[in-house]
Design a protein around this motif. Structure first.
Motif, PDB file in Angstrom:
ATOM      1  N   TYR A   1      -0.011 -25.636  -7.179  1.00 20.62           N
ATOM      2  CA  TYR A   1      -1.097 -24.677  -7.013  1.00 20.62           C
ATOM      3  C   TYR A   1      -1.330 -23.977  -8.348  1.00 20.62           C
ATOM      4  O   TYR A   1      -0.389 -23.511  -8.976  1.00 20.62           O
ATOM      5  N   THR A   2      -2.594 -23.920  -8.778  1.00 16.06           N
ATOM      6  CA  THR A   2      -2.922 -23.297 -10.056  1.00 16.06           C
ATOM      7  C   THR A   2      -3.575 -21.929  -9.828  1.00 16.06           C
ATOM      8  O   THR A   2      -4.012 -21.617  -8.718  1.00 16.06           O
ATOM      9  N   HIS A   3      -3.657 -21.168 -10.892  1.00 21.45           N
ATOM     10  CA  HIS A   3      -4.413 -19.925 -10.827  1.00 21.45           C
ATOM     11  C   HIS A   3      -5.882 -20.288 -10.617  1.00 21.45           C
ATOM     12  O   HIS A   3      -6.318 -21.401 -10.938  1.00 21.45           O
TER      13      HIS A   3
ATOM     14  N   SER B   1      -8.283 -22.531 -12.970  1.00 27.93           N
ATOM     15  CA  SER B   1      -7.424 -22.920 -14.104  1.00 27.93           C
ATOM     16  C   SER B   1      -6.936 -24.350 -14.007  1.00 27.93           C
ATOM     17  O   SER B   1      -5.998 -24.728 -14.703  1.00 27.93           O
ATOM     18  N   GLU B   2      -7.547 -25.152 -13.158  1.00 26.71           N
ATOM     19  CA  GLU B   2      -7.071 -26.513 -12.943  1.00 26.71           C
ATOM     20  C   GLU B   2      -7.089 -27.336 -14.235  1.00 26.71           C
ATOM     21  O   GLU B   2      -6.094 -27.985 -14.571  1.00 26.71           O
TER      22      GLU B   2
ATOM     23  N   TYR C   1      -3.826 -28.638 -16.260  1.00 24.03           N
ATOM     24  CA  TYR C   1      -3.705 -30.084 -16.437  1.00 24.03           C
ATOM     25  C   TYR C   1      -3.484 -30.428 -17.909  1.00 24.03           C
ATOM     26  O   TYR C   1      -2.574 -31.184 -18.249  1.00 24.03           O
ATOM     27  N   GLN C   2      -4.292 -29.855 -18.783  1.00 21.30           N
ATOM     28  CA  GLN C   2      -4.167 -30.140 -20.215  1.00 21.30           C
ATOM     29  C   GLN C   2      -2.828 -29.635 -20.767  1.00 21.30           C
ATOM     30  O   GLN C   2      -2.181 -30.314 -21.562  1.00 21.30           O
TER      31      GLN C   2
ATOM     32  N   LYS D   1      -9.963 -27.680  -5.135  1.00 22.97           N
ATOM     33  CA  LYS D   1      -9.832 -26.458  -5.921  1.00 22.97           C
ATOM     34  C   LYS D   1      -8.388 -25.948  -5.943  1.00 22.97           C
ATOM     35  O   LYS D   1      -7.696 -25.963  -4.929  1.00 22.97           O
ATOM     36  N   SER D   2      -7.964 -25.519  -7.127  1.00 26.38           N
ATOM     37  CA  SER D   2      -6.659 -24.897  -7.369  1.00 26.38           C
ATOM     38  C   SER D   2      -5.463 -25.840  -7.237  1.00 26.38           C
ATOM     39  O   SER D   2      -4.339 -25.369  -7.053  1.00 26.38           O
TER      40      SER D   2
END
Length: 172
Positions: A16-18, A21-22, A26-27, A60-61
């Motif tokens: 789970y990302t902020h 901020s996916e 990822y980068q 998303k996320s």
């Protein structure tokens, strides 16, 4: 100890990302040489002054990482990453097959839509856009995000309507 870690099998984990901020997460994961997958889909976006094709995260996320268990801390220390998902008190993992199927769906020419909504028979709805805008109905059967069996109005006829779930709204 390094030998044990090398023999440990890699698994896919949903992370789970902020919010929004996916791509950054990822980068950052790739910069750390962590194998990651961010499913993207191309969509036409309309602004008041222009239209533009953009790539947006399919889910998303979420970002998916393919790691050894001992790499979990490194993933959590990555900018943009919020947390792992848990199931029954343990970090949730996914079979390789699910990631391959997700890649296959994205590579196919089939139309699809992702929705978190759980549409249930008996729910009263209103169509909020498109040629049927404003029409009231009741969900009789939910086939997919593209095909809802609706009972429209008071005529009690059932009409199969191909309506994306994003175009309907639940009535209170």
């Amino acid at each position: 100890m390094a030998d044990i870690r090398d023999k440990e099998r890699k698994q896919w984990y949903p992370v789970y990302t902020h919010s929004r901020s996916e791509k950054k997460a990822y980068q950052e994961l790739l910069n750390k040489d962590i194998e990651a997958y961010l499913p993207l889909r191309r969509q036409m976006k309309q602004w008041s002054d222009r239209k533009k094709w953009v790539e947006e995260p399919l889910i998303k996320s979420y970002v998916f990482v393919h790691i050894h268990q001992h790499q979990q801390t490194e993933v959590l220390m990555t900018s943009g990453v919020a947390r792992f998902l848990y199931f029954s008190g343990k970090i949730a993992s996914m079979p390789d097959r699910q990631i391959e199927e997700l890649k296959l769906v994205l590579a196919s020419a089939y139309e699809f839509e992702i929705t978190e909504d759980e549409l249930l028979p008996g729910e009263k709805i209103i169509i909020k856009a498109g040629s049927l805008k404003g029409m009231h109905g009741e969900i009789i059967k939910y086939h997919s995000q593209k095909q809802l069996l609706l009972r429209l109005g008071d005529i009690k006829y059932n009409i199969i309507v191909h309506v994306p779930a994003s175009l309907i709204e639940r009535l209170q």
